[in-house]
Design a protein around this motif. Sequence first.
Motif, PDB file in Angstrom:
ATOM      1  N   ALA A   1       0.846  -1.190   0.000  1.00 22.01           N
ATOM      2  CA  ALA A   1       0.000   0.000   0.000  1.00 22.01           C
ATOM      3  C   ALA A   1       0.883   1.242   0.000  1.00 22.01           C
ATOM      4  O   ALA A   1       1.902   1.291   0.692  1.00 22.01           O
ATOM      5  CB  ALA A   1      -0.900   0.006   1.228  1.00 22.01           C
ATOM      6  N   ASP A   2       0.520   2.226  -0.761  1.00 22.57           N
ATOM      7  CA  ASP A   2       1.297   3.467  -0.911  1.00 22.57           C
ATOM      8  C   ASP A   2       2.732   3.170  -1.319  1.00 22.57           C
ATOM      9  O   ASP A   2       3.653   3.885  -0.948  1.00 22.57           O
ATOM     10  CB  ASP A   2       1.294   4.295   0.383  1.00 22.57           C
ATOM     11  CG  ASP A   2      -0.085   4.743   0.773  1.00 22.57           C
ATOM     12  OD1 ASP A   2      -0.874   5.052  -0.134  1.00 22.57           O
ATOM     13  OD2 ASP A   2      -0.387   4.782   1.977  1.00 22.57           O
ATOM     14  N   GLY A   3       2.940   2.108  -2.100  1.00 19.94           N
ATOM     15  CA  GLY A   3       4.291   1.694  -2.451  1.00 19.94           C
ATOM     16  C   GLY A   3       4.675   1.932  -3.888  1.00 19.94           C
ATOM     17  O   GLY A   3       5.511   1.222  -4.424  1.00 19.94           O
TER      18      GLY A   3
ATOM     19  N   SER B   1       9.363   5.424  -3.605  1.00 26.91           N
ATOM     20  CA  SER B   1       9.997   5.580  -2.299  1.00 26.91           C
ATOM     21  C   SER B   1      11.262   6.410  -2.427  1.00 26.91           C
ATOM     22  O   SER B   1      11.822   6.549  -3.514  1.00 26.91           O
ATOM     23  CB  SER B   1      10.357   4.220  -1.693  1.00 26.91           C
ATOM     24  OG  SER B   1      11.422   3.618  -2.402  1.00 26.91           O
TER      25      SER B   1
ATOM     26  N   ASN C   1       5.565   4.770   6.566  1.00 30.56           N
ATOM     27  CA  ASN C   1       5.430   3.569   5.741  1.00 30.56           C
ATOM     28  C   ASN C   1       6.864   3.309   5.296  1.00 30.56           C
ATOM     29  O   ASN C   1       7.398   4.037   4.457  1.00 30.56           O
ATOM     30  CB  ASN C   1       4.499   3.833   4.566  1.00 30.56           C
ATOM     31  CG  ASN C   1       4.308   2.623   3.676  1.00 30.56           C
ATOM     32  OD1 ASN C   1       5.102   1.693   3.677  1.00 30.56           O
ATOM     33  ND2 ASN C   1       3.261   2.652   2.880  1.00 30.56           N
TER      34      ASN C   1
ATOM     35  N   LEU D   1       3.756  -0.467   7.757  1.00 28.60           N
ATOM     36  CA  LEU D   1       2.964   0.536   7.050  1.00 28.60           C
ATOM     37  C   LEU D   1       2.668   1.754   7.916  1.00 28.60           C
ATOM     38  O   LEU D   1       2.389   2.830   7.397  1.00 28.60           O
ATOM     39  CB  LEU D   1       1.643  -0.069   6.569  1.00 28.60           C
ATOM     40  CG  LEU D   1       1.773  -1.212   5.570  1.00 28.60           C
ATOM     41  CD1 LEU D   1       0.409  -1.812   5.289  1.00 28.60           C
ATOM     42  CD2 LEU D   1       2.426  -0.739   4.295  1.00 28.60           C
ATOM     43  N   GLU D   2       2.703   1.591   9.235  1.00 29.82           N
ATOM     44  CA  GLU D   2       2.380   2.694  10.142  1.00 29.82           C
ATOM     45  C   GLU D   2       3.268   2.663  11.377  1.00 29.82           C
ATOM     46  O   GLU D   2       2.788   2.572  12.504  1.00 29.82           O
ATOM     47  CB  GLU D   2       0.915   2.622  10.577  1.00 29.82           C
ATOM     48  CG  GLU D   2      -0.064   2.861   9.456  1.00 29.82           C
ATOM     49  CD  GLU D   2      -1.501   2.844   9.934  1.00 29.82           C
ATOM     50  OE1 GLU D   2      -1.816   3.583  10.888  1.00 29.82           O
ATOM     51  OE2 GLU D   2      -2.294   2.088   9.352  1.00 29.82           O
TER      52      GLU D   2
ATOM     53  N   TYR E   1       8.440   5.092   2.035  1.00 29.44           N
ATOM     54  CA  TYR E   1       7.355   5.241   1.061  1.00 29.44           C
ATOM     55  C   TYR E   1       6.472   6.445   1.363  1.00 29.44           C
ATOM     56  O   TYR E   1       6.007   7.115   0.443  1.00 29.44           O
ATOM     57  CB  TYR E   1       6.496   3.971   1.029  1.00 29.44           C
ATOM     58  CG  TYR E   1       7.253   2.772   0.516  1.00 29.44           C
ATOM     59  CD1 TYR E   1       7.376   2.545  -0.850  1.00 29.44           C
ATOM     60  CD2 TYR E   1       7.867   1.880   1.374  1.00 29.44           C
ATOM     61  CE1 TYR E   1       8.072   1.457  -1.334  1.00 29.44           C
ATOM     62  CE2 TYR E   1       8.572   0.793   0.902  1.00 29.44           C
ATOM     63  CZ  TYR E   1       8.677   0.586  -0.441  1.00 29.44           C
ATOM     64  OH  TYR E   1       9.371  -0.492  -0.928  1.00 29.44           O
ATOM     65  N   ALA E   2       6.206   6.678   2.634  1.00 31.42           N
ATOM     66  CA  ALA E   2       5.323   7.781   3.002  1.00 31.42           C
ATOM     67  C   ALA E   2       5.500   8.096   4.480  1.00 31.42           C
ATOM     68  O   ALA E   2       5.955   7.275   5.261  1.00 31.42           O
ATOM     69  CB  ALA E   2       3.864   7.405   2.729  1.00 31.42           C
TER      70      ALA E   2
ATOM     71  N   GLN F   1       3.287  10.509   7.657  1.00 31.52           N
ATOM     72  CA  GLN F   1       2.128  11.355   7.969  1.00 31.52           C
ATOM     73  C   GLN F   1       2.100  11.646   9.464  1.00 31.52           C
ATOM     74  O   GLN F   1       2.666  10.912  10.252  1.00 31.52           O
ATOM     75  CB  GLN F   1       0.827  10.708   7.531  1.00 31.52           C
ATOM     76  CG  GLN F   1       0.366   9.553   8.360  1.00 31.52           C
ATOM     77  CD  GLN F   1      -1.018   9.056   7.934  1.00 31.52           C
ATOM     78  OE1 GLN F   1      -1.616   9.551   7.006  1.00 31.52           O
ATOM     79  NE2 GLN F   1      -1.508   8.054   8.629  1.00 31.52           N
TER      80      GLN F   1
END
Length: 136
Positions: free
Chosen positions: A30-32, A35, A60, A97-98, A130-131, A133
């Motif tokens: 996910a969201d990959g 990067s 992530n 991921l989080e 990757y992300a 937040q």
Amino acid sequence: VGTGRGELSSYRQAHYAQPSGHLIRHTLRADGFASVQAPFRGGEVVTHPLRFSGRRLTLNVSTGAAGSLRVEVQDAAGKPLPGFGLAECREVVGDDLERVVTWSGGSGDLAALRGATVRLRFVMKDADLYAFQFAD
């Protein structure tokens, strides 16, 4: 198609109209789609100045077995903020991921910095970011 926690799958047909016809599945985190990547020798990236409204920083991220990532929160001029420097950041290792980033004493609470202009410095070794937040 979502096929698991944090996993997307796409399918394509191979050998159409042949006896060996079959489907091939490709997976993506996910969201990959993209990067920031650092090799084993290391690297870093610094964000543009930004403002946020959450309490904690989540990533992530995926590191190699010998890889790692640390985050430094800086003021708008690039000076590390007390308690949120690179040396105080707990090393991030693994695939998540989080992942919540924490600093000395286990603190990951950034509420006192809400609305302030900050920059994030990510120092990585054998890692993909990757992300990120800010979440409550």
